[in-house]
Motif scaffolding. Sequence first.
Motif, PDB file in Angstrom:
ATOM      1  N   TRP A  68       3.515  -1.752  48.340  1.00  0.00           N
ATOM      2  CA  TRP A  68       2.116  -1.505  48.673  1.00  0.00           C
ATOM      3  C   TRP A  68       1.290  -2.786  48.603  1.00  0.00           C
ATOM      4  O   TRP A  68       0.362  -2.975  49.401  1.00  0.00           O
ATOM      5  CB  TRP A  68       1.520  -0.433  47.753  1.00  0.00           C
ATOM      6  N   VAL A  69       1.629  -3.675  47.682  1.00  0.00           N
ATOM      7  CA  VAL A  69       0.898  -4.946  47.575  1.00  0.00           C
ATOM      8  C   VAL A  69       1.159  -5.801  48.812  1.00  0.00           C
ATOM      9  O   VAL A  69       0.224  -6.312  49.442  1.00  0.00           O
ATOM     10  CB  VAL A  69       1.321  -5.705  46.294  1.00  0.00           C
ATOM     11  N   ASP A  70       2.422  -5.945  49.175  1.00  0.00           N
ATOM     12  CA  ASP A  70       2.760  -6.778  50.322  1.00  0.00           C
ATOM     13  C   ASP A  70       2.243  -6.148  51.616  1.00  0.00           C
ATOM     14  O   ASP A  70       1.760  -6.857  52.509  1.00  0.00           O
ATOM     15  CB  ASP A  70       4.271  -6.965  50.389  1.00  0.00           C
ATOM     16  N   LEU A  74      -0.339  -7.897  54.072  1.00  0.00           N
ATOM     17  CA  LEU A  74       0.032  -8.108  55.472  1.00  0.00           C
ATOM     18  C   LEU A  74      -1.014  -7.511  56.403  1.00  0.00           C
ATOM     19  O   LEU A  74      -1.415  -8.143  57.389  1.00  0.00           O
ATOM     20  CB  LEU A  74       1.401  -7.489  55.737  1.00  0.00           C
ATOM     21  N   GLY A  75      -1.479  -6.296  56.101  1.00  0.00           N
ATOM     22  CA  GLY A  75      -2.523  -5.691  56.925  1.00  0.00           C
ATOM     23  C   GLY A  75      -3.806  -6.496  56.901  1.00  0.00           C
ATOM     24  O   GLY A  75      -4.478  -6.663  57.935  1.00  0.00           O
ATOM     25  N   THR A  76      -4.171  -7.012  55.733  1.00  0.00           N
ATOM     26  CA  THR A  76      -5.359  -7.866  55.621  1.00  0.00           C
ATOM     27  C   THR A  76      -5.183  -9.143  56.426  1.00  0.00           C
ATOM     28  O   THR A  76      -6.132  -9.629  57.073  1.00  0.00           O
ATOM     29  CB  THR A  76      -5.620  -8.200  54.145  1.00  0.00           C
ATOM     30  N   THR A  77      -3.975  -9.692  56.406  1.00  0.00           N
ATOM     31  CA  THR A  77      -3.693 -10.898  57.205  1.00  0.00           C
ATOM     32  C   THR A  77      -3.916 -10.639  58.687  1.00  0.00           C
ATOM     33  O   THR A  77      -4.568 -11.430  59.392  1.00  0.00           O
ATOM     34  CB  THR A  77      -2.247 -11.361  56.967  1.00  0.00           C
ATOM     35  N   VAL A  78      -3.386  -9.531  59.179  1.00  0.00           N
ATOM     36  CA  VAL A  78      -3.537  -9.187  60.597  1.00  0.00           C
ATOM     37  C   VAL A  78      -5.013  -9.056  60.957  1.00  0.00           C
ATOM     38  O   VAL A  78      -5.469  -9.559  61.997  1.00  0.00           O
ATOM     39  CB  VAL A  78      -2.780  -7.890  60.914  1.00  0.00           C
ATOM     40  N   VAL A 168     -14.705  -5.058  57.213  1.00  0.00           N
ATOM     41  CA  VAL A 168     -14.848  -4.127  56.096  1.00  0.00           C
ATOM     42  C   VAL A 168     -13.485  -3.776  55.509  1.00  0.00           C
ATOM     43  O   VAL A 168     -13.289  -3.784  54.287  1.00  0.00           O
ATOM     44  CB  VAL A 168     -15.594  -2.856  56.547  1.00  0.00           C
ATOM     45  N   LEU A 169     -12.524  -3.472  56.375  1.00  0.00           N
ATOM     46  CA  LEU A 169     -11.193  -3.110  55.891  1.00  0.00           C
ATOM     47  C   LEU A 169     -10.499  -4.304  55.224  1.00  0.00           C
ATOM     48  O   LEU A 169      -9.812  -4.142  54.215  1.00  0.00           O
ATOM     49  CB  LEU A 169     -10.346  -2.585  57.045  1.00  0.00           C
ATOM     50  N   ALA A 170     -10.682  -5.502  55.799  1.00  0.00           N
ATOM     51  CA  ALA A 170     -10.088  -6.689  55.184  1.00  0.00           C
ATOM     52  C   ALA A 170     -10.704  -6.950  53.811  1.00  0.00           C
ATOM     53  O   ALA A 170      -9.988  -7.287  52.851  1.00  0.00           O
ATOM     54  CB  ALA A 170     -10.281  -7.898  56.092  1.00  0.00           C
ATOM     55  N   PHE A 171     -12.020  -6.780  53.695  1.00  0.00           N
ATOM     56  CA  PHE A 171     -12.688  -6.998  52.406  1.00  0.00           C
ATOM     57  C   PHE A 171     -12.213  -5.972  51.378  1.00  0.00           C
ATOM     58  O   PHE A 171     -11.955  -6.319  50.210  1.00  0.00           O
ATOM     59  CB  PHE A 171     -14.203  -6.905  52.593  1.00  0.00           C
ATOM     60  N   ALA A 172     -12.070  -4.715  51.790  1.00  0.00           N
ATOM     61  CA  ALA A 172     -11.594  -3.687  50.873  1.00  0.00           C
ATOM     62  C   ALA A 172     -10.165  -3.982  50.409  1.00  0.00           C
ATOM     63  O   ALA A 172      -9.837  -3.808  49.230  1.00  0.00           O
ATOM     64  CB  ALA A 172     -11.662  -2.317  51.548  1.00  0.00           C
ATOM     65  N   GLY A 173      -9.329  -4.436  51.338  1.00  0.00           N
ATOM     66  CA  GLY A 173      -7.968  -4.790  50.962  1.00  0.00           C
ATOM     67  C   GLY A 173      -7.920  -5.939  49.981  1.00  0.00           C
ATOM     68  O   GLY A 173      -7.141  -5.921  49.013  1.00  0.00           O
ATOM     69  N   LEU A 174      -8.758  -6.939  50.208  1.00  0.00           N
ATOM     70  CA  LEU A 174      -8.800  -8.081  49.294  1.00  0.00           C
ATOM     71  C   LEU A 174      -9.319  -7.679  47.920  1.00  0.00           C
ATOM     72  O   LEU A 174      -8.849  -8.185  46.897  1.00  0.00           O
ATOM     73  CB  LEU A 174      -9.682  -9.182  49.892  1.00  0.00           C
ATOM     74  N   LEU A 175     -10.291  -6.768  47.890  1.00  0.00           N
ATOM     75  CA  LEU A 175     -10.790  -6.277  46.601  1.00  0.00           C
ATOM     76  C   LEU A 175      -9.673  -5.601  45.802  1.00  0.00           C
ATOM     77  O   LEU A 175      -9.541  -5.813  44.588  1.00  0.00           O
ATOM     78  CB  LEU A 175     -11.934  -5.289  46.818  1.00  0.00           C
ATOM     79  N   ALA A 176      -8.876  -4.788  46.484  1.00  0.00           N
ATOM     80  CA  ALA A 176      -7.772  -4.107  45.801  1.00  0.00           C
ATOM     81  C   ALA A 176      -6.753  -5.108  45.279  1.00  0.00           C
ATOM     82  O   ALA A 176      -6.230  -4.966  44.167  1.00  0.00           O
ATOM     83  CB  ALA A 176      -7.109  -3.114  46.754  1.00  0.00           C
ATOM     84  N   LEU A 177      -6.465  -6.143  46.066  1.00  0.00           N
ATOM     85  CA  LEU A 177      -5.512  -7.165  45.632  1.00  0.00           C
ATOM     86  C   LEU A 177      -6.075  -7.978  44.471  1.00  0.00           C
ATOM     87  O   LEU A 177      -5.344  -8.341  43.542  1.00  0.00           O
ATOM     88  CB  LEU A 177      -5.162  -8.073  46.809  1.00  0.00           C
ATOM     89  N   SER A 245       0.631  -1.603  59.428  1.00  0.00           N
ATOM     90  CA  SER A 245       0.358  -1.060  60.761  1.00  0.00           C
ATOM     91  C   SER A 245      -0.754  -0.027  60.716  1.00  0.00           C
ATOM     92  O   SER A 245      -1.621   0.020  61.607  1.00  0.00           O
ATOM     93  CB  SER A 245       1.629  -0.437  61.346  1.00  0.00           C
ATOM     94  N   ALA A 246      -0.766   0.808  59.681  1.00  0.00           N
ATOM     95  CA  ALA A 246      -1.802   1.832  59.554  1.00  0.00           C
ATOM     96  C   ALA A 246      -3.175   1.205  59.348  1.00  0.00           C
ATOM     97  O   ALA A 246      -4.180   1.697  59.876  1.00  0.00           O
ATOM     98  CB  ALA A 246      -1.466   2.761  58.388  1.00  0.00           C
ATOM     99  N   ILE A 247      -3.236   0.113  58.610  1.00  0.00           N
ATOM    100  CA  ILE A 247      -4.518  -0.574  58.400  1.00  0.00           C
ATOM    101  C   ILE A 247      -5.057  -1.106  59.721  1.00  0.00           C
ATOM    102  O   ILE A 247      -6.248  -0.961  60.034  1.00  0.00           O
ATOM    103  CB  ILE A 247      -4.338  -1.712  57.373  1.00  0.00           C
ATOM    104  N   TYR A 248      -4.182  -1.706  60.518  1.00  0.00           N
ATOM    105  CA  TYR A 248      -4.620  -2.227  61.817  1.00  0.00           C
ATOM    106  C   TYR A 248      -5.049  -1.085  62.738  1.00  0.00           C
ATOM    107  O   TYR A 248      -6.084  -1.175  63.407  1.00  0.00           O
ATOM    108  CB  TYR A 248      -3.501  -3.034  62.460  1.00  0.00           C
ATOM    109  N   LEU A 249      -4.262   0.001  62.768  1.00  0.00           N
ATOM    110  CA  LEU A 249      -4.618   1.129  63.629  1.00  0.00           C
ATOM    111  C   LEU A 249      -5.966   1.721  63.223  1.00  0.00           C
ATOM    112  O   LEU A 249      -6.748   2.134  64.091  1.00  0.00           O
ATOM    113  CB  LEU A 249      -3.526   2.199  63.555  1.00  0.00           C
ATOM    114  N   LEU A 250      -6.246   1.767  61.937  1.00  0.00           N
ATOM    115  CA  LEU A 250      -7.528   2.299  61.476  1.00  0.00           C
ATOM    116  C   LEU A 250      -8.691   1.472  62.012  1.00  0.00           C
ATOM    117  O   LEU A 250      -9.700   2.022  62.476  1.00  0.00           O
ATOM    118  CB  LEU A 250      -7.561   2.321  59.947  1.00  0.00           C
ATOM    119  N   ALA A 251      -8.548   0.144  61.986  1.00  0.00           N
ATOM    120  CA  ALA A 251      -9.607  -0.720  62.515  1.00  0.00           C
ATOM    121  C   ALA A 251      -9.801  -0.493  64.008  1.00  0.00           C
ATOM    122  O   ALA A 251     -10.932  -0.416  64.502  1.00  0.00           O
ATOM    123  CB  ALA A 251      -9.268  -2.178  62.235  1.00  0.00           C
ATOM    124  N   VAL A 252      -8.701  -0.377  64.754  1.00  0.00           N
ATOM    125  CA  VAL A 252      -8.789  -0.131  66.194  1.00  0.00           C
ATOM    126  C   VAL A 252      -9.391   1.245  66.463  1.00  0.00           C
ATOM    127  O   VAL A 252     -10.206   1.421  67.385  1.00  0.00           O
ATOM    128  CB  VAL A 252      -7.397  -0.252  66.837  1.00  0.00           C
TER     129      VAL A 252
END
Length: 294
Positions: A68-70, A74-78, A168-177, A245-252
């Motif tokens: 889940w961390v990786d 990865l989703g945040t990177t994309v 927003v999704l990238a920021f949320a992912g970074l907060l969790a990390l 992939s799910a993180i990217y699809l959510l943004a799209v």
Amino acid sequence: MTALERRYRRLLLAYPRGYRSAYGDELIGLLLDTAEPGSSLPSPKEAAGLVAGGLRARVTQATRGPAWVDGLHLGTTVLTVANLAVLVPFARSLPLWVALSALAVLAVLRGWVRLALPLVLLTGLKAGALATAALLLDHTLLPVLPDFLGAHALYSTGGLYSAVAGHVLAFAGLLALAARQRPVRARSWWWLATLPAIAAADPAWLGRADGASPPGTRVAAEIVLLGLAVWAGHLARDPRWALASAIYLLAVSVAFAESLPYLSRRDVAYWALLAFLTLATAVVPYGRRRRALH
């Protein structure tokens, strides 16, 4: 070094650096010993086998650490790479914001989560300001016209949500990390190679009255990357690629939802393809393992 050896070594770049250091010379020697006399090019079968073997080695290496961390990283990177790609055609008009977005990508790639957080926040706030014609942080004149690659002003159509969803999704992912308070491993620089493919892809393209479609290079890049995620998940039986992939699809999907009244059948088919590939990444890690035949 012969031409054949140089080409073999280029193909070996598909393998992780550690693997090349440990076994590269031995593998090159074996390939040269078995090559046809006088040949200067690897055969197509050899080239495909080396690239496939390198990708398998990279997938195996990538399964280290919590999935889940990786997957979240990865989703945040994309997302951060995609956010930068949107700004690339406007580099001369928005040099500060392109630079901040590039620094955010650098920080995410290197695993510097705490440095990336304010950079992603600032660029997200500016994206929202540009999408809503608000004055924020500097005096940017609207409309912001592209310097190259694009024919439309930045965030000139669509709405606020499609402009800021990735941030927003990238920021949320970074907060969790960051809350985990443990180092995040660095990612490959090869992610920067996707920038040219998606640089002309305005996230608000779905809202355009002219019925514009996303650039073909973006669609091709998405299909290739999601296809690789399906393959990696099947090979490693690991869900980290499904999460990314799910993180990217959510943004799209946010952009699709915001432009729902304007969607054509082609748009729906495009989203359905992305959703199908994302679903496949979630299913294949839990598929039944093959049994050896006796």
